[in-house]
Design an enzyme around this catalytic site. Sequence first.
Site, PDB file in Angstrom:
ATOM      1  CB  ALA A 172       1.835   4.839  -3.110  1.00  0.00           C
ATOM      2  CD  GLU A 187      -5.662  10.144 -10.941  1.00  0.00           C
ATOM      3  OE1 GLU A 187      -6.606  10.672 -10.773  1.00  0.00           O
ATOM      4  OE2 GLU A 187      -4.750  10.082 -11.806  1.00  0.00           O
ATOM      5  CB  THR A 235      -4.770   4.030  -8.569  1.00  0.00           C
ATOM      6  OG1 THR A 235      -5.655   5.003  -8.823  1.00  0.00           O
ATOM      7  CG2 THR A 235      -3.546   4.067  -9.507  1.00  0.00           C
ATOM      8  CG  LEU A 250      -1.699  -1.158   1.374  1.00  0.00           C
ATOM      9  CD1 LEU A 250      -2.591  -0.947   2.680  1.00  0.00           C
ATOM     10  CD2 LEU A 250      -2.561  -1.795   0.289  1.00  0.00           C
ATOM     11  CE1 TYR A 284      -0.634   7.473  -6.778  1.00  0.00           C
ATOM     12  CE2 TYR A 284      -2.554   7.629  -8.210  1.00  0.00           C
ATOM     13  CZ  TYR A 284      -1.938   6.879  -6.983  1.00  0.00           C
ATOM     14  OH  TYR A 284      -2.683   6.113  -6.335  1.00  0.00           O
TER      15      TYR A 284
HETATM   16  P1  NAP Z   1      -1.634   7.164   1.845  1.00  0.00           P
HETATM   17  O1  NAP Z   1      -2.395   7.564   3.011  1.00  0.00           O
HETATM   18  O2  NAP Z   1      -1.014   8.122   1.180  1.00  0.00           O
HETATM   19  O3  NAP Z   1      -0.483   6.150   2.374  1.00  0.00           O
HETATM   20  C1  NAP Z   1       0.567   5.755   1.639  1.00  0.00           C
HETATM   21  C2  NAP Z   1       1.656   5.277   2.795  1.00  0.00           C
HETATM   22  O4  NAP Z   1       2.788   4.999   2.008  1.00  0.00           O
HETATM   23  C3  NAP Z   1       2.208   6.390   3.714  1.00  0.00           C
HETATM   24  O5  NAP Z   1       1.928   5.725   5.116  1.00  0.00           O
HETATM   25  C4  NAP Z   1       3.443   6.548   3.334  1.00  0.00           C
HETATM   26  O6  NAP Z   1       4.368   6.767   4.608  1.00  0.00           O
HETATM   27  C5  NAP Z   1       3.842   5.142   2.772  1.00  0.00           C
HETATM   28  N1  NAP Z   1       5.059   5.723   1.823  1.00  0.00           N
HETATM   29  C6  NAP Z   1       5.288   6.454   1.255  1.00  0.00           C
HETATM   30  N2  NAP Z   1       6.488   6.596   0.444  1.00  0.00           N
HETATM   31  C7  NAP Z   1       7.112   5.343   0.850  1.00  0.00           C
HETATM   32  C8  NAP Z   1       8.188   4.854   0.969  1.00  0.00           C
HETATM   33  N3  NAP Z   1       9.312   5.211  -0.002  1.00  0.00           N
HETATM   34  N4  NAP Z   1       8.599   3.596   1.456  1.00  0.00           N
HETATM   35  C9  NAP Z   1       7.776   3.157   2.305  1.00  0.00           C
HETATM   36  N5  NAP Z   1       6.662   3.636   2.552  1.00  0.00           N
HETATM   37  C10 NAP Z   1       6.406   4.677   1.853  1.00  0.00           C
HETATM   38  O7  NAP Z   1      -2.507   6.386   1.023  1.00  0.00           O
HETATM   39  P2  NAP Z   1      -3.807   5.479   1.006  1.00  0.00           P
HETATM   40  O8  NAP Z   1      -4.954   6.505   0.734  1.00  0.00           O
HETATM   41  O9  NAP Z   1      -3.503   4.886   2.251  1.00  0.00           O
HETATM   42  O10 NAP Z   1      -3.676   4.455  -0.378  1.00  0.00           O
HETATM   43  C11 NAP Z   1      -2.845   3.358  -0.171  1.00  0.00           C
HETATM   44  C12 NAP Z   1      -2.377   3.020  -1.556  1.00  0.00           C
HETATM   45  O11 NAP Z   1      -3.439   2.590  -2.376  1.00  0.00           O
HETATM   46  C13 NAP Z   1      -1.524   3.748  -2.262  1.00  0.00           C
HETATM   47  O12 NAP Z   1      -0.442   2.844  -2.769  1.00  0.00           O
HETATM   48  C14 NAP Z   1      -2.366   4.561  -2.973  1.00  0.00           C
HETATM   49  O13 NAP Z   1      -1.744   4.806  -4.163  1.00  0.00           O
HETATM   50  C15 NAP Z   1      -3.428   3.553  -3.598  1.00  0.00           C
HETATM   51  N6  NAP Z   1      -4.693   4.011  -4.081  1.00  0.00           N
HETATM   52  C16 NAP Z   1      -5.201   4.737  -2.829  1.00  0.00           C
HETATM   53  C17 NAP Z   1      -6.600   5.030  -3.228  1.00  0.00           C
HETATM   54  C18 NAP Z   1      -7.420   5.890  -2.452  1.00  0.00           C
HETATM   55  O14 NAP Z   1      -8.318   6.418  -2.968  1.00  0.00           O
HETATM   56  N7  NAP Z   1      -7.191   6.017  -1.145  1.00  0.00           N
HETATM   57  C19 NAP Z   1      -7.340   4.663  -4.561  1.00  0.00           C
HETATM   58  C20 NAP Z   1      -6.460   3.868  -5.230  1.00  0.00           C
HETATM   59  C21 NAP Z   1      -5.305   3.149  -4.913  1.00  0.00           C
HETATM   60  P3  NAP Z   1       4.527   7.957   5.471  1.00  0.00           P
HETATM   61  O15 NAP Z   1       3.326   7.561   6.405  1.00  0.00           O
HETATM   62  O16 NAP Z   1       5.851   7.989   5.995  1.00  0.00           O
HETATM   63  O17 NAP Z   1       4.105   9.344   4.821  1.00  0.00           O
HETATM   64  N1  GDD Z   2      -6.827  17.332  -3.616  1.00  0.00           N
HETATM   65  C1  GDD Z   2      -7.534  18.275  -4.212  1.00  0.00           C
HETATM   66  N2  GDD Z   2      -7.505  19.362  -3.642  1.00  0.00           N
HETATM   67  N3  GDD Z   2      -8.513  18.142  -5.246  1.00  0.00           N
HETATM   68  C2  GDD Z   2      -9.260  18.914  -5.675  1.00  0.00           C
HETATM   69  C3  GDD Z   2      -9.381  19.963  -5.232  1.00  0.00           C
HETATM   70  C4  GDD Z   2      -8.597  20.606  -4.156  1.00  0.00           C
HETATM   71  O1  GDD Z   2      -8.432  21.759  -3.752  1.00  0.00           O
HETATM   72  N4  GDD Z   2     -10.208  21.000  -5.853  1.00  0.00           N
HETATM   73  C5  GDD Z   2     -10.810  20.258  -6.728  1.00  0.00           C
HETATM   74  N5  GDD Z   2     -10.231  18.803  -6.839  1.00  0.00           N
HETATM   75  C6  GDD Z   2     -10.436  17.476  -7.580  1.00  0.00           C
HETATM   76  C7  GDD Z   2      -9.180  16.990  -8.272  1.00  0.00           C
HETATM   77  O2  GDD Z   2      -8.834  17.949  -9.250  1.00  0.00           O
HETATM   78  C8  GDD Z   2      -9.677  15.820  -8.650  1.00  0.00           C
HETATM   79  O3  GDD Z   2     -10.501  15.929 -10.005  1.00  0.00           O
HETATM   80  C9  GDD Z   2     -10.571  15.392  -7.594  1.00  0.00           C
HETATM   81  O4  GDD Z   2     -10.750  16.623  -6.800  1.00  0.00           O
HETATM   82  C10 GDD Z   2     -10.140  14.439  -6.522  1.00  0.00           C
HETATM   83  O5  GDD Z   2      -8.890  14.676  -6.108  1.00  0.00           O
HETATM   84  P1  GDD Z   2      -8.215  14.013  -4.838  1.00  0.00           P
HETATM   85  O6  GDD Z   2      -8.934  13.691  -3.612  1.00  0.00           O
HETATM   86  O7  GDD Z   2      -6.909  14.847  -4.784  1.00  0.00           O
HETATM   87  O8  GDD Z   2      -8.107  12.626  -5.409  1.00  0.00           O
HETATM   88  P2  GDD Z   2      -7.431  11.970  -6.913  1.00  0.00           P
HETATM   89  O9  GDD Z   2      -8.817  11.474  -7.683  1.00  0.00           O
HETATM   90  O10 GDD Z   2      -6.604  12.888  -7.447  1.00  0.00           O
HETATM   91  O11 GDD Z   2      -6.685  10.790  -6.293  1.00  0.00           O
HETATM   92  C11 GDD Z   2      -6.979   9.780  -5.276  1.00  0.00           C
HETATM   93  O12 GDD Z   2      -7.546   8.706  -5.753  1.00  0.00           O
HETATM   94  C12 GDD Z   2      -6.964   7.827  -6.540  1.00  0.00           C
HETATM   95  C13 GDD Z   2      -7.769   6.874  -7.462  1.00  0.00           C
HETATM   96  O13 GDD Z   2      -8.327   7.329  -8.223  1.00  0.00           O
HETATM   97  C14 GDD Z   2      -5.780   9.254  -4.533  1.00  0.00           C
HETATM   98  O14 GDD Z   2      -6.138   8.698  -3.435  1.00  0.00           O
HETATM   99  C15 GDD Z   2      -4.948   8.540  -5.557  1.00  0.00           C
HETATM  100  O15 GDD Z   2      -3.742   7.937  -4.604  1.00  0.00           O
HETATM  101  C16 GDD Z   2      -5.931   7.414  -5.944  1.00  0.00           C
HETATM  102  O16 GDD Z   2      -5.016   6.453  -6.704  1.00  0.00           O
END
Ligand code: NAP
Ligand code: GDD
Length: 342
Positions: free
Chosen positions: A99, A144, A142, A97, A167
Amino acid sequence: MVLYYVPLLCIKHFSHRMKKALITGILGQDGPYLAKLLLEKDYKVYGLIRRYSNPNFENINYLGIADDIEYIEGDLTDESSLMNIIKNIRPDEVYNLGAQSFVHSSFEQAKLTTEVNSLGVLYLLNAIKQFNPTARFYQASTSEMFGLGNDGGFQDEKTAFHPRSPYGVAKVYAYWITVNYRESYGMFTANGILFNHESPIRGKQFVTRKVTDGVARIKYGLQEKLHLGNLEATRDWGFAGDYVEAMYLMLQADTPDDYVVATGEHHSVEELVTLAFKHAGITDWKKYVAIDPRFVRPAEVPHLRGRATKAREKLGWRPKVSFEELVKMMVDADLKRYEEKN
Ligand code: NAP
Ligand code: GDD
């Protein structure tokens, strides 16, 4: 009868070996939810953490499991640390997880994002291949990766990738190297193509938490305006607690595969903002929101909406928390945080 059953029970008890899971990204959002789920299933959970001057255990504390995890220092960009960890722990399951997960920052920090999100996966797969090839591996892929790609307004496992950020591009490499190690070496590797999922411990840079935290601060007079970028983008938002169940199920399947995990509903950022303010009792949200070009991305992913039919049919997975319930849960949690501080 009793004498007959006692030895059987003993054999069952002593033959039970605790499964070991390694989670990278343990201190992020998904790490704590997944760890909690695995602890409830009686796993021994190891969490990879980076070296910090000031470690942040806030999320894991929020779920009340900080003392139940064994933390190991390492870094996804340091292959030798991963080799040693896999060699020493020999986990049954590895959930990658970790990233650099913030899309906006990936435009400014493309190299770092690629090193962690692409090469980090290669290093981890190599460590498993060398020291523990039967371990089951989950890669946090993801939505994305789809970027502009969609099929009639939906994305699923067959939709072509067209990533729009460094990303997304880095995650496409990670996706394919995960598939490649499965096809080349017969390893049990699975990609979860997860759509956006959120929770009260979501990072504050991401739009959902930025909004719910901003709403709570505005409600308590701690902030005047909420500065946002593109309000028209739509996302398929689900609850992180539901999504970690899909991760777990992927590694329990008979054969490894890749799955889309989504709710199938999408909403705009504007809808999210309207609902969050409304839930806090503020109806005239436009008074408090300013559009700020700093939060607009060089290239945007305009619409994400997943079709999770395969996960439903093959894993029996379905989301439980609706968009409205999710926003309410996050606003309530942030209101409570500021209420406690007041
Ligand atoms: P998050 O809250 O940003 O957590 C990411 C974690 O990765 C953090 O704990 C961070 O550590 C760790 N990390 C960053 N760089 C690292 C490195 N060089 N070595 C080891 N650990 C490292 O992300 P999340 O929302 O839990 O998402 C988990 C995973 O799912 C990620 O890979 C993300 O890209 C993917 N994903 C997320 C979503 C979503 O909507 N949340 C959707 C699709 C995929 P620190 O605590 O030290 O910063
Ligand atoms: N962060 C952010 N801040 N996003 C904004 C804002 C702002 O002020 N205003 C509008 N947005 C719009 C972004 O342009 C994007 O279209 C949407 O809100 C969601 O942005 P984020 O919440 O930053 O998420 P994300 O979709 O770019 O990425 C997240 O979801 C991915 C899965 O689709 C992250 O969790 C990624 O790690 C993950 O892979």
